[in-house]
Design a protein around this motif. Structure first.
Motif: not given
Length: 181
Positions: A139-144, A172-175
């Motif tokens: 799972i990859i999630t990106r958010f500002k 972005d932060f990328i988890i």
């Protein structure tokens, strides 16, 4: 004999369907482990003189990135414990880099899964850039953070770049998370 043949024929006709494939993948009950937490620009949030895009390294400790054991756990009720809230909050005060960490959410987030997208709702915040890989392993999630967490007081997302200049982080932060066996 006729009854046996008729019963066999009916069993074959209604018992098997060639269109039945594997059951659709469900996130319920699955746990994914955080393997990377990154930003797009190198920064030195911990003041050790080493610039990195890896927030786990910049944190020097996984303690603040472990709200629920460094994992995303999908419950059986359309909610999930989501490691989004436990992120570095940073700014520059005077000539010093100031860093804190967001508190993990006390309650699980609700989510909607529409392959490959997973949409999380965290209070008033909604993430829509979360993707499940084709093989269901990543799972990859990106958010500002500037968009999701505008309520964070006293932190303005500024940092010292490698030239010593102050910049405002707008990326972005990328988890990245992997399915736990």
């Amino acid at each position: 004999m006729k009854n046996s043949l008729l019963l066999l024929l009916l069993t074959l006709l209604f018992g098997c369907n060639a269109d039945d494939g594997p059951a659709p993948f469900s996130l319920e009950g699955k746990t994914y482990i955080v393997v990377a937490y990154e930003v797009e620009e190198s920064m030195d949030l911990n003041g050790d003189g080493i610039f990195s895009t890896d927030l786990i390294i910049e944190n020097n400790s996984e303690a603040s990135l472990v709200p629920f054991g460094k994992r995303m756990q999908f419950l059986n009720d359309g909610r999930a414990y989501y490691p989004l809230n436990d992120f570095p909050i940073f700014g520059v005060v005077g000539e010093e880099q100031v860093t804190s960490y967001g508190a993990p959410a006390a309650e699980p987030a609700s989510y909607v899964f529409n392959r490959p997208n997973i949409r999380f709702s965290l209070g008033d915040s909604i993430t829509s850039n979360t993707i499940l890989s084709d093989d269901n392993q990543i799972i990859i999630t990106r958010f500002k953070p500037t968009e999701l967490f505008s309520y964070v007081d006293n932190f303005d997302w500024r940092y010292f770049n490698e030239s010593g200049e102050i910049e405002t982080y707008i990326g972005d932060f990328i988890i990245t998370l992997e399915l736990q066996d």
